[in-house]
Design an enzyme around this catalytic site. Structure first.
Site, short mmCIF file in Angstrom:
data_model
loop_
_atom_site.label_atom_id
_atom_site.label_comp_id
_atom_site.label_asym_id
_atom_site.label_seq_id
_atom_site.Cartn_x
_atom_site.Cartn_y
_atom_site.Cartn_z
N HIS A 195 -13.62 7.51 -5.86
CA HIS A 195 -12.51 6.56 -5.68
C HIS A 195 -11.33 6.93 -6.55
O HIS A 195 -10.36 6.19 -6.62
CB HIS A 195 -12.99 5.15 -6.00
CG HIS A 195 -14.17 4.74 -5.18
ND1 HIS A 195 -15.46 4.99 -5.58
CD2 HIS A 195 -14.26 4.14 -3.97
CE1 HIS A 195 -16.29 4.56 -4.65
NE2 HIS A 195 -15.60 4.04 -3.67
N CYS A 213 -22.79 1.81 -0.92
CA CYS A 213 -21.60 2.08 -1.72
C CYS A 213 -21.66 1.49 -3.12
O CYS A 213 -20.63 1.27 -3.72
CB CYS A 213 -20.37 1.53 -1.02
SG CYS A 213 -19.91 2.53 0.37
N LYS A 224 0.84 -1.20 0.00
CA LYS A 224 0.00 0.00 0.00
C LYS A 224 0.88 1.25 0.00
O LYS A 224 0.73 2.13 -0.83
CB LYS A 224 -0.90 -0.02 1.23
CG LYS A 224 -1.63 1.27 1.50
CD LYS A 224 -2.22 1.27 2.91
CE LYS A 224 -2.78 2.63 3.27
NZ LYS A 224 -3.93 2.99 2.46
N1 GLN Z 1 -20.44 8.36 5.94
C1 GLN Z 1 -19.34 7.61 5.44
C2 GLN Z 1 -18.31 8.53 4.82
O1 GLN Z 1 -18.66 9.50 4.24
C3 GLN Z 1 -19.76 6.60 4.42
C4 GLN Z 1 -18.60 5.81 3.90
C5 GLN Z 1 -18.97 4.62 3.08
O2 GLN Z 1 -20.08 4.46 2.66
N2 GLN Z 1 -18.05 3.74 2.86
O3 GLN Z 1 -17.14 8.28 4.89
ZN ZN Z 2 -20.09 4.65 0.24
#
Ligand code: GLN
Ligand code: ZN
Length: 757
Positions: free
Chosen positions: A695, A644, A18
């Site tokens: 991302h 997500c 990483k």
């Molecule tokens: N509330 C979280 C954030 O904004 C949601 C993160 C996620 O869904 N992985 O980091």
């Molecule tokens: Zn998310």
């Protein structure tokens, strides 16, 4: 009896890969240096498996980013937009993984999806009519030779052609399966080459066989492998499956000319029955996955011996193995220096699972029933009652009745009440919760945790950050604000720390995607809320603005799914326990004046059974667990949730049935086909399909966001549409975030004009 490992973790015991990759991305180290670190990781994985006398040690299970991406790269499945950048091979690979924005162009990353029912994510290969499948890299060969030079004849691992094609996206006009011929030729070439280098066994991973299969799926699978196996020459081919059972194609698999068949006896609970009723071909080796590759508890040897003795009655040569790649568990308990022994003695990470394999082999091979029994009895000590029970929690769960799962008044009425209470514009803008976590913030949290920073100082620091974040959001012009989540290292661990019943590890990192790792906490006992979790931060943030402030919580199913769960009580029971704890927090937030509360269910789908017919056994508690969290709030309190991913067309009714008021989800990486499903199903929950991909560091332009929004408006009633990024911003840099959000707000404003609002 021999032992086999399907795959080994690859991010590095101390997450070396990483850190090295991230340095490479920042141009701080060269490709050679990255390669050197990667090699060290591979060699130490070989080494530890050799030390535990594993007979079938995998190679090519290593990846710089992701195994599906590697396979695409290997097969020359590289979309033209990446080739056109004219980057080096390595940088083309990383451009596919992360997108590219620079002098040479501006392209998005490949789509990323959840890998079956795990928290690992793979890059989705993209095929079009111009794709020319052929061998493009020498990675499997190089890695095989590298191990050979170190005295280990490995079993090269490649994702199989069926799973590859099945999971790849095809944007052309022909039939995806028209690639079968080229796929066959390429796999045959890979097999030949590996054999010429000295390989004996080659593992082809076909996890898609544990999904529901249609007749046409079966036909494609069979015809592909018939052709490959006809031309396999001297190679011994292991067909490896994992994450479930092969009930749809067991007979077909047995009928094909595979030399070995790998089945999962941990998650694939039906596999043992298939073997018992249908038999197993005597001329094939069974690779029996008996060591759980997904959880961290010690193996229950009693169960394992039971399975083995049943298998022995039917099967010829049997190899003991892991249920799936060990990629999904952390490296080694040796690094858990703080966890007391009375906990640790129940655990087995990847390295300890290797010793379990060799221990099992020794005792089974000894063939002495008395010794075996003695051994089992000794190891059963580790299964002793270890959980401090909490009767109050148990009583609360058994006192629950139907009405605890129902929020009143019903949705449509609440929607009206909330519209007039919140007074938001059309297409309200918001974010998913977290804001960029700078090094300064991470440092502060760490020094507070170590005790180097006083509570007072830490609180002051976080409050400053919250204030800056609120100010920034007001400046950008967002409508529903967040506090930024600076107090959280992680959306599960943070909550776990405020709950009784959880324990935490120091180094139990597991790869989630690319360079991102998570450290799941462990559900140890009965769960209850130990103290308020977020009220202090959220109500402070709320006091700084006139705009609605969103309270931010993680939902019970996600907390559970992103933890290592107990195996001595049901997941349902654990989920309800967590739900009651989060419910207390929801009600406290509401009391403190927070009018919008988001309960993230980022991982709701994670443990959804892969087969449709098995799903209700999961959804029947997962959806109620979420409802239990929010059924007690007032009608004017708006409940949001976030997921997500957008892959919920197959459980769309259930998602609506969570009875949230708003749901935000990922939609920018995948196409917007989810919108049709929402429309068709008369989805009533308001929706915020993410308008850009967080991302990747790429900044979306205003025009691009507007284009997405216009598409959304054509499918979704404008009154139900929210505008937001597709996930939290914590992994992003501040500058790119500010730019992106400004474009987002501008796009929403212009869209309001277009819609006469
Ligand atoms: N509330 C979280 C954030 O904004 C949601 C993160 C996620 O869904 N992985 O980091
Ligand atoms: Zn998310």
């Amino acid at each position: 009896m021999k032992t086999s490992v399907i795959g080994y973790p690859r991010i590095g015991v101390q997450r070396e890969l990483k850190f090295a990759s991230e340095k490479y991305f920042r141009n701080e180290i060269t490709a050679d240096e990255l390669d050197r670190i990667a090699k060290q990781i591979r060699l130490s994985a070989f080494e530890v498996q050799k030390k535990n006398s594993i007979d079938f040690i995998p190679s090519n299970d290593f990846s710089l980013y992701d195994g599906m991406l590697d396979t695409a790269f290997l097969l020359n499945v590289i979309p033209e937009r990446y080739r056109a950048l004219n980057l080096s091979g390595l940088d083309t690979y990383f451009a596919m993984a992360r997108g590219y924005q620079g002098e040479l162009g501006d392209v998005k990353a490949l789509a990323m999806k959840k890998w079956f029912n795990t928290n690992y994510h793979y890059m989705v290969p993209e095929l079009d009519d111009d794709t020319n499948i052929r061998i493009n890299t020498d990675k499997p060969f190089k890695l095989f030779l590298e191990a050979l030079e170190n005295g280990i004849k490995t079993k090269p691992v490649i994702i199989g052609g069926y799973t590859f094609l099945k999971l790849a996206k095809y944007t052309g006009n022909k039939d995806k399966w028209s690639f079968s011929e080229k796929i066959t030729d390429s796999y045959v070439e890979i097999i030949d080459k590996l054999v010429s280098l000295g390989a004996e066994w080659i593992q082809l991973d076909e996890p898609c066989l544990v999904n529901d299969m249609t007749e046409s799926d079966k036909k494609h699978f069979i015809s592909l492998y018939k052709k490959i196996l006809e031309r396999k020459g001297n190679a011994k081919i292991l067909l490896q499956t994992y994450f479930g059972d092969v009930r749809d194609c067991y007979g077909e698999i047995c009928g094909l000319d595979f030399d070995g068949i790998g089945l999962d006896f941990v998650e694939g609970t039906k596999n043992i029955g298939l073997i018992a009723t249908k038999g197993f071909p005597k001329n094939k080796t069974l690779f029996a996955g008996v060591i759980n590759g997904k959880n961290i508890w010690k193996n229950n040897y009693r169960c394992t011996f039971d399975i083995i003795s049943k298998l022995k009655k039917v099967c010829g040569e049997t190899v003991l193995g892991t249920s799936c790649s060990l990629l999904h568990v952390p490296y080694t308990l040796r690094n858990e220096t703080k966890l007391p022994e009375n906990y640790k003695k129940h655990f087995a990470y990847a390295e300890e699972k290797l010793s379990e394999l060799s221990e099992l082999r020794t005792i089974i091979s000894s063939g002495n029933p008395e010794k075996t029994n003695e051994f089992i009895n000794n190891t059963l000590l580790f299964r002793e009652r270890r959980v401090e029970e909490d009767d109050r929690v148990k009583e609360k769960i058994s006192a629950l009745s139907d009405k605890d799962f129902v929020r009143l008044p019903e949705f449509a009425e609440r929607e009206k009440i909330q519209k007039s209470a919140l007074k938001l514009p059309l297409f309200p803008t918001t974010t998913i919760g977290s804001f960029p976590q700078t090094e300064e913030i991470r440092q502060a949290r760490a020094s507070y945790r170590r005790g180097d920073m006083t509570e007072e100082k830490y609180e002051k620091f976080i409050k400053e950050k919250i204030a800056q974040c609120v100010e920034l959001q007001e400046k950008i012009g967002l409508d529903v604000l967040v506090h930024g989540e600076f107090e959280r290292n992680d959306m599960v661990e943070y909550f776990g720390q405020c709950l009784n019943g959880y324990i935490f590890t120091e180094k139990a990192w597991v790869q989630s995607y690319g360079t991102r790792c998570v450290k799941p906490p462990v559900v140890w006992g009965d769960i209850s809320r130990a103290r308020p979790m977020t009220v202090k931060w959220s109500s402070y943030a709320c006091s700084l603005t006139e705009k609605p402030m969103k309270g931010m919580l993680t939902g019970p199913v996600t907390i559970l799914n992103w933890s290592f769960p107990r195996e001595d009580i049901s997941l349902r029971e654990s989920a309800f326990q967590i739900a009651l704890a989060i419910r207390e927090e929801v009600l406290d937030l509401e009391k403190s004046g927070i009018s919008v509360i988001q309960v993230d269910e980022a991982a709701l789908r994670e443990k959804l059974p892969l087969r449709k017919s098995d799903r209700s056994s999961y959804l029947d508690w997962a959806i109620p667990a979420f409802r239990l969290v929010h059924s007690g709030v007032k009608p004017e309190t708006q409940i949001h949730t976030h997921m997500c991913y957008s892959e919920f067309s197959d459980i769309i009714k259930e998602i609506d049935n969570m009875d949230a008021d708003v749901i935000t989800f990922e939609a920018s990486r995948s196409d917007l086909s989810i919108l049709d499903d929402l429309k068709e199903n008369h989805f009533r929950t308001e929706v915020g399909p993410g308008v850009y991909d967080i991302h990747s560091p790429r900044i979306p332009s205003k025009e691009e966001i507007k284009t997405s929004l216009r598409k959304m408006v054509s499918k979704i009633s404008p009154e139900k549409l929210w505008v937001n990024p597709d996930c939290g911003l914590k992994t992003r840099g501040t500058d790119e975030t500010v730019h992106s959000l400004k474009n987002l707000v501008e796009a929403a404003k212009e869209l309001r004009k277009e819609n006469n609002a």
